[in-house]
Design a protein around this motif. Sequence first.
Motif, PDB file in Angstrom:
ATOM      1  N   GLN A 193       0.845  -1.189   0.000  1.00 27.84           N
ATOM      2  CA  GLN A 193       0.000   0.000   0.000  1.00 27.84           C
ATOM      3  C   GLN A 193       0.883   1.242   0.000  1.00 27.84           C
ATOM      4  O   GLN A 193       1.967   1.260   0.587  1.00 27.84           O
ATOM      5  N   LYS A 194       0.401   2.296  -0.652  1.00 30.87           N
ATOM      6  CA  LYS A 194       1.228   3.508  -0.797  1.00 30.87           C
ATOM      7  C   LYS A 194       1.629   4.078   0.561  1.00 30.87           C
ATOM      8  O   LYS A 194       2.719   4.638   0.708  1.00 30.87           O
ATOM      9  N   GLY A 195       0.769   3.926   1.570  1.00 25.17           N
ATOM     10  CA  GLY A 195       1.084   4.456   2.884  1.00 25.17           C
ATOM     11  C   GLY A 195       2.238   3.751   3.580  1.00 25.17           C
ATOM     12  O   GLY A 195       2.789   4.269   4.557  1.00 25.17           O
ATOM     13  N   ASN A 196       2.610   2.570   3.084  1.00 26.00           N
ATOM     14  CA  ASN A 196       3.702   1.813   3.684  1.00 26.00           C
ATOM     15  C   ASN A 196       5.005   1.888   2.893  1.00 26.00           C
ATOM     16  O   ASN A 196       6.001   1.251   3.261  1.00 26.00           O
ATOM     17  N   VAL A 197       4.996   2.656   1.806  1.00 21.05           N
ATOM     18  CA  VAL A 197       6.164   2.683   0.926  1.00 21.05           C
ATOM     19  C   VAL A 197       7.408   3.190   1.652  1.00 21.05           C
ATOM     20  O   VAL A 197       8.474   2.566   1.601  1.00 21.05           O
ATOM     21  N   ASN A 198       7.304   4.322   2.337  1.00 20.86           N
ATOM     22  CA  ASN A 198       8.487   4.874   3.001  1.00 20.86           C
ATOM     23  C   ASN A 198       9.057   3.924   4.040  1.00 20.86           C
ATOM     24  O   ASN A 198      10.274   3.790   4.176  1.00 20.86           O
ATOM     25  N   LYS A 199       8.168   3.244   4.769  1.00 19.79           N
ATOM     26  CA  LYS A 199       8.629   2.282   5.771  1.00 19.79           C
ATOM     27  C   LYS A 199       9.386   1.138   5.101  1.00 19.79           C
ATOM     28  O   LYS A 199      10.461   0.722   5.562  1.00 19.79           O
ATOM     29  N   LEU A 200       8.834   0.628   4.003  1.00 21.22           N
ATOM     30  CA  LEU A 200       9.486  -0.468   3.293  1.00 21.22           C
ATOM     31  C   LEU A 200      10.848  -0.050   2.751  1.00 21.22           C
ATOM     32  O   LEU A 200      11.831  -0.797   2.848  1.00 21.22           O
ATOM     33  N   LEU A 201      10.928   1.132   2.188  1.00 26.46           N
ATOM     34  CA  LEU A 201      12.167   1.541   1.530  1.00 26.46           C
ATOM     35  C   LEU A 201      13.288   1.836   2.515  1.00 26.46           C
ATOM     36  O   LEU A 201      14.444   2.009   2.114  1.00 26.46           O
TER      37      LEU A 201
ATOM     38  N   VAL B 265       6.797   4.799  -5.246  1.00 23.65           N
ATOM     39  CA  VAL B 265       8.053   4.117  -4.923  1.00 23.65           C
ATOM     40  C   VAL B 265       9.234   4.879  -5.528  1.00 23.65           C
ATOM     41  O   VAL B 265      10.279   5.065  -4.887  1.00 23.65           O
ATOM     42  N   ASN B 266       9.073   5.349  -6.754  1.00 20.65           N
ATOM     43  CA  ASN B 266      10.138   6.079  -7.432  1.00 20.65           C
ATOM     44  C   ASN B 266      10.506   7.368  -6.693  1.00 20.65           C
ATOM     45  O   ASN B 266      11.681   7.629  -6.409  1.00 20.65           O
ATOM     46  N   SER B 267       9.493   8.167  -6.359  1.00 18.96           N
ATOM     47  CA  SER B 267       9.769   9.447  -5.704  1.00 18.96           C
ATOM     48  C   SER B 267      10.352   9.250  -4.307  1.00 18.96           C
ATOM     49  O   SER B 267      11.270   9.971  -3.896  1.00 18.96           O
ATOM     50  N   SER B 268       9.845   8.247  -3.593  1.00 23.25           N
ATOM     51  CA  SER B 268      10.356   7.993  -2.241  1.00 23.25           C
ATOM     52  C   SER B 268      11.789   7.465  -2.271  1.00 23.25           C
ATOM     53  O   SER B 268      12.636   7.889  -1.475  1.00 23.25           O
ATOM     54  N   TRP B 269      12.068   6.537  -3.161  1.00 23.56           N
ATOM     55  CA  TRP B 269      13.428   6.010  -3.262  1.00 23.56           C
ATOM     56  C   TRP B 269      14.415   7.101  -3.674  1.00 23.56           C
ATOM     57  O   TRP B 269      15.534   7.189  -3.156  1.00 23.56           O
ATOM     58  N   GLN B 270      13.965   7.944  -4.601  1.00 24.35           N
ATOM     59  CA  GLN B 270      14.823   9.038  -5.060  1.00 24.35           C
ATOM     60  C   GLN B 270      15.178   9.972  -3.901  1.00 24.35           C
ATOM     61  O   GLN B 270      16.318  10.427  -3.772  1.00 24.35           O
ATOM     62  N   ARG B 271      14.211  10.218  -3.046  1.00 22.62           N
ATOM     63  CA  ARG B 271      14.411  11.131  -1.924  1.00 22.62           C
ATOM     64  C   ARG B 271      15.204  10.486  -0.794  1.00 22.62           C
ATOM     65  O   ARG B 271      16.047  11.134  -0.168  1.00 22.62           O
ATOM     66  N   LEU B 272      14.957   9.194  -0.546  1.00 23.74           N
ATOM     67  CA  LEU B 272      15.509   8.557   0.643  1.00 23.74           C
ATOM     68  C   LEU B 272      16.858   7.868   0.425  1.00 23.74           C
ATOM     69  O   LEU B 272      17.743   7.957   1.278  1.00 23.74           O
TER      70      LEU B 272
ATOM     71  N   ALA C 224      18.332   6.833  -3.190  1.00 20.85           N
ATOM     72  CA  ALA C 224      18.917   6.671  -4.528  1.00 20.85           C
ATOM     73  C   ALA C 224      20.360   7.159  -4.588  1.00 20.85           C
ATOM     74  O   ALA C 224      21.205   6.561  -5.272  1.00 20.85           O
ATOM     75  N   ALA C 225      20.657   8.236  -3.872  1.00 21.98           N
ATOM     76  CA  ALA C 225      22.008   8.804  -3.934  1.00 21.98           C
ATOM     77  C   ALA C 225      23.056   7.827  -3.431  1.00 21.98           C
ATOM     78  O   ALA C 225      24.180   7.771  -3.947  1.00 21.98           O
ATOM     79  N   SER C 226      22.711   7.027  -2.436  1.00 23.74           N
ATOM     80  CA  SER C 226      23.683   6.099  -1.854  1.00 23.74           C
ATOM     81  C   SER C 226      23.535   4.668  -2.356  1.00 23.74           C
ATOM     82  O   SER C 226      24.507   3.900  -2.351  1.00 23.74           O
ATOM     83  N   ALA C 227      22.334   4.300  -2.800  1.00 23.35           N
ATOM     84  CA  ALA C 227      22.077   2.896  -3.149  1.00 23.35           C
ATOM     85  C   ALA C 227      21.829   2.658  -4.632  1.00 23.35           C
ATOM     86  O   ALA C 227      21.666   1.509  -5.056  1.00 23.35           O
ATOM     87  N   GLY C 228      21.780   3.710  -5.435  1.00 25.07           N
ATOM     88  CA  GLY C 228      21.493   3.520  -6.852  1.00 25.07           C
ATOM     89  C   GLY C 228      20.034   3.201  -7.099  1.00 25.07           C
ATOM     90  O   GLY C 228      19.173   3.456  -6.262  1.00 25.07           O
ATOM     91  N   LYS C 229      19.741   2.613  -8.251  1.00 22.51           N
ATOM     92  CA  LYS C 229      18.355   2.315  -8.607  1.00 22.51           C
ATOM     93  C   LYS C 229      17.833   1.115  -7.816  1.00 22.51           C
ATOM     94  O   LYS C 229      18.578   0.193  -7.476  1.00 22.51           O
ATOM     95  N   LEU C 230      16.533   1.146  -7.527  1.00 21.77           N
ATOM     96  CA  LEU C 230      15.866   0.045  -6.842  1.00 21.77           C
ATOM     97  C   LEU C 230      15.288  -0.916  -7.872  1.00 21.77           C
ATOM     98  O   LEU C 230      14.540  -0.504  -8.765  1.00 21.77           O
ATOM     99  N   LYS C 231      15.602  -2.193  -7.740  1.00 22.27           N
ATOM    100  CA  LYS C 231      15.036  -3.201  -8.635  1.00 22.27           C
ATOM    101  C   LYS C 231      13.571  -3.431  -8.277  1.00 22.27           C
ATOM    102  O   LYS C 231      13.219  -3.611  -7.113  1.00 22.27           O
TER     103      LYS C 231
END
Length: 280
Positions: A94-102, A122-129, A131-138
């Motif tokens: 669920q979208k509300g759990n995305v930040n917790k998962l990432l 997922v894209n916007s959250s990963w980019q913010r949280l 992406a800079a250190s971990a690269g792209k999320l599969k």
Amino acid sequence: MWNVGMSEVGKALQAVVDRVNKAASRRPKTLPALPPRLVAVSKTKPPEMVIDAYQNGHRNFGENYVNELVDKASNPQILESCPGVEWHFIGHLQKGNVNKLLGVPNLFMVETVDSVKLADKVNSSWQRLRAASAGKLKIMVQINTSGEESKHGLPPGETVDTVKHILTKCSALHFSGLMTIGRSGYDLADGPNPDFQALLSRRQEVCDSLQIPLENVELSMGMSMDFEHAIEMGSTNVRVGSTIFGNRDYPDTPTPSPEKKSKVPTEEAAKKMERLTVTK
């Protein structure tokens, strides 16, 4: 504290790995020669079992629920004993759990992106949280090949447009492939599993439409009861839980009183059904 019989995990894991390799050797030569990845699904199982499997050489593990994955991946024993673990999220997100998962340490892949809106979140959250250190999320795109209301996933006809959106609009995500759960209890005496055939067709359609090499699109299909058949049909990622870790013990749930049917209990029943069928 190690439970009695924990050493059996290593034996069961090796037996499944052997079956995976033998099934891969039976695949038609026309399919991409990608070695299948075994995701050991540790849902409801204690951290000690994950550590046991890890110490027996396994690295890819899957969880269905965000909170359980967060707790398990952050467990001090696992962080210390399993530095190379690769976590797959394989449940409904669920979208509300995305930040917790990432925020999960060693998150390797999210296999259940089932809408453009979820992909964007997922894209916007990963980019913010991260992406800079971990690269792209599969990520994988989940398709509801069986058409069952109890299953999550895109309608098959939306596959190409969704993958195109991810490739062109979600720069923090790496599209890895397609995933399906499929109907439970299919009798292989009736022929090849039609849900697996449907996912193969969707991959071909995606590759033809978007000019992607076939070997660049993985297929996540197959669980404890049918993973060998799935590999023979071309699966590159199988999700096996009870065959490795033993049957799961679910907490007792109260039986609802016999009232007039409504939308709420129907949804609850569907969720319960999903929990029982996602990773058997």
